[in-house]
Motif scaffolding. Structure first.
Motif, short mmCIF file in Angstrom:
data_model
loop_
_atom_site.label_atom_id
_atom_site.label_comp_id
_atom_site.label_asym_id
_atom_site.label_seq_id
_atom_site.Cartn_x
_atom_site.Cartn_y
_atom_site.Cartn_z
N VAL A 132 0.68 -1.19 0.05
CA VAL A 132 0.09 0.08 -0.01
C VAL A 132 1.04 1.29 0.14
CG1 VAL A 132 -1.79 1.40 1.31
CG2 VAL A 132 -2.05 -0.92 1.09
N SER A 133 1.98 1.20 0.83
CA SER A 133 2.92 2.43 0.65
C SER A 133 3.42 2.50 -0.52
CB SER A 133 3.97 2.12 1.79
OG SER A 133 3.42 2.17 3.09
N LEU A 134 4.11 1.84 -1.28
CA LEU A 134 4.47 1.74 -2.64
C LEU A 134 3.45 2.21 -3.60
CD1 LEU A 134 6.55 -1.38 -2.86
CD2 LEU A 134 7.43 0.93 -3.03
N ALA A 135 2.09 1.66 -3.50
CA ALA A 135 1.13 2.36 -4.28
C ALA A 135 0.55 3.48 -4.18
CB ALA A 135 -0.30 1.16 -4.07
N ARG A 136 0.73 4.09 -3.04
CA ARG A 136 0.51 5.49 -2.70
C ARG A 136 1.44 6.39 -3.24
NH1 ARG A 136 -1.74 4.76 3.17
NH2 ARG A 136 -3.84 4.20 2.67
N LYS A 137 2.66 6.11 -3.96
CA LYS A 137 3.43 6.86 -4.88
C LYS A 137 2.85 7.08 -6.07
CE LYS A 137 7.76 5.26 -2.75
NZ LYS A 137 9.00 4.83 -2.93
N TYR A 138 1.80 6.33 -6.60
CA TYR A 138 1.18 6.49 -7.70
C TYR A 138 -0.16 6.77 -7.70
CZ TYR A 138 4.85 3.43 -9.45
OH TYR A 138 6.22 2.91 -9.78
N ARG A 139 -0.82 6.53 -6.65
CA ARG A 139 -2.29 7.06 -6.58
C ARG A 139 -2.53 7.34 -5.14
NH1 ARG A 139 -1.84 6.75 -11.33
NH2 ARG A 139 -3.34 6.08 -12.90
N THR A 140 -3.42 8.41 -4.81
CA THR A 140 -3.62 9.02 -3.64
C THR A 140 -4.52 8.08 -2.74
OG1 THR A 140 -5.11 10.20 -4.03
CG2 THR A 140 -3.00 11.32 -3.77
N ALA A 141 -5.57 7.39 -3.20
CA ALA A 141 -6.47 6.63 -2.57
C ALA A 141 -6.41 5.21 -3.38
CB ALA A 141 -7.88 7.09 -3.13
N VAL A 142 -5.92 4.21 -2.21
CA VAL A 142 -5.49 3.06 -2.59
C VAL A 142 -6.58 2.07 -1.86
CG1 VAL A 142 -4.02 1.09 -2.55
CG2 VAL A 142 -3.17 3.47 -3.16
N TYR A 143 -7.14 1.33 -2.55
CA TYR A 143 -7.93 0.20 -1.82
C TYR A 143 -7.49 -0.90 -2.17
CZ TYR A 143 -10.73 0.43 -6.07
OH TYR A 143 -11.21 0.59 -7.48
N VAL A 144 -7.71 -2.13 -1.45
CA VAL A 144 -7.25 -3.56 -1.41
C VAL A 144 -8.36 -4.33 -2.16
CG1 VAL A 144 -5.50 -3.47 0.36
CG2 VAL A 144 -7.75 -4.30 0.91
N CYS A 145 -8.01 -5.32 -3.10
CA CYS A 145 -8.86 -6.24 -3.85
C CYS A 145 -9.46 -7.40 -2.67
CB CYS A 145 -8.20 -7.12 -4.59
SG CYS A 145 -9.01 -8.47 -5.26
N PRO A 146 -10.80 -7.23 -2.60
CA PRO A 146 -11.45 -7.99 -1.73
C PRO A 146 -11.34 -9.58 -2.02
CG PRO A 146 -13.19 -7.38 -3.14
CD PRO A 146 -11.73 -6.66 -3.48
N HIS A 147 -10.81 -9.89 -3.19
CA HIS A 147 -10.72 -11.11 -3.48
C HIS A 147 -9.43 -11.91 -3.00
CE1 HIS A 147 -14.49 -11.11 -5.35
NE2 HIS A 147 -13.98 -10.07 -5.93
N CYS A 148 -8.44 -11.21 -3.03
CA CYS A 148 -6.77 -11.66 -2.96
C CYS A 148 -6.20 -11.19 -1.72
CB CYS A 148 -5.94 -11.60 -4.12
SG CYS A 148 -5.65 -9.87 -4.60
#
Length: 64
Positions: free
Chosen positions: A46-62
């Motif tokens: 999630v920390s890495l993903a926030r470099k690309y997008r401000t709002a990051v949500y996780v997949c409910p399946h995986c």
């Protein structure tokens, strides 16, 4: 000991994105994806993903 896994970010818009782990069936349906790397925890991904997008949500399946 923790096992590392590959994580991907699938952008939904300019500010939002969904985080997936390699092997997720939803990941194969995504139009676009950004490889974030091999990390040990979902928190790190999630920390890495926030470099690309401000709002990051996780997949409910995986990433439950």
């Amino acid at each position: 000991m923790l096992q590392s896994a590959y994580y991907y970010l699938c952008p939904d818009s300019e500010t939002r994105g969904e985080l997936h782990k390699q092997g997720c069936f939803m990941l194969s349906e995504a139009r676009e994806r950004i490889f974030l790397g091999s990390v040990y925890t979902r928190y790190q991904a999630v920390s890495l993903a926030r470099k690309y997008r401000t709002a990051v949500y996780v997949c409910p399946h995986c990433l439950n």
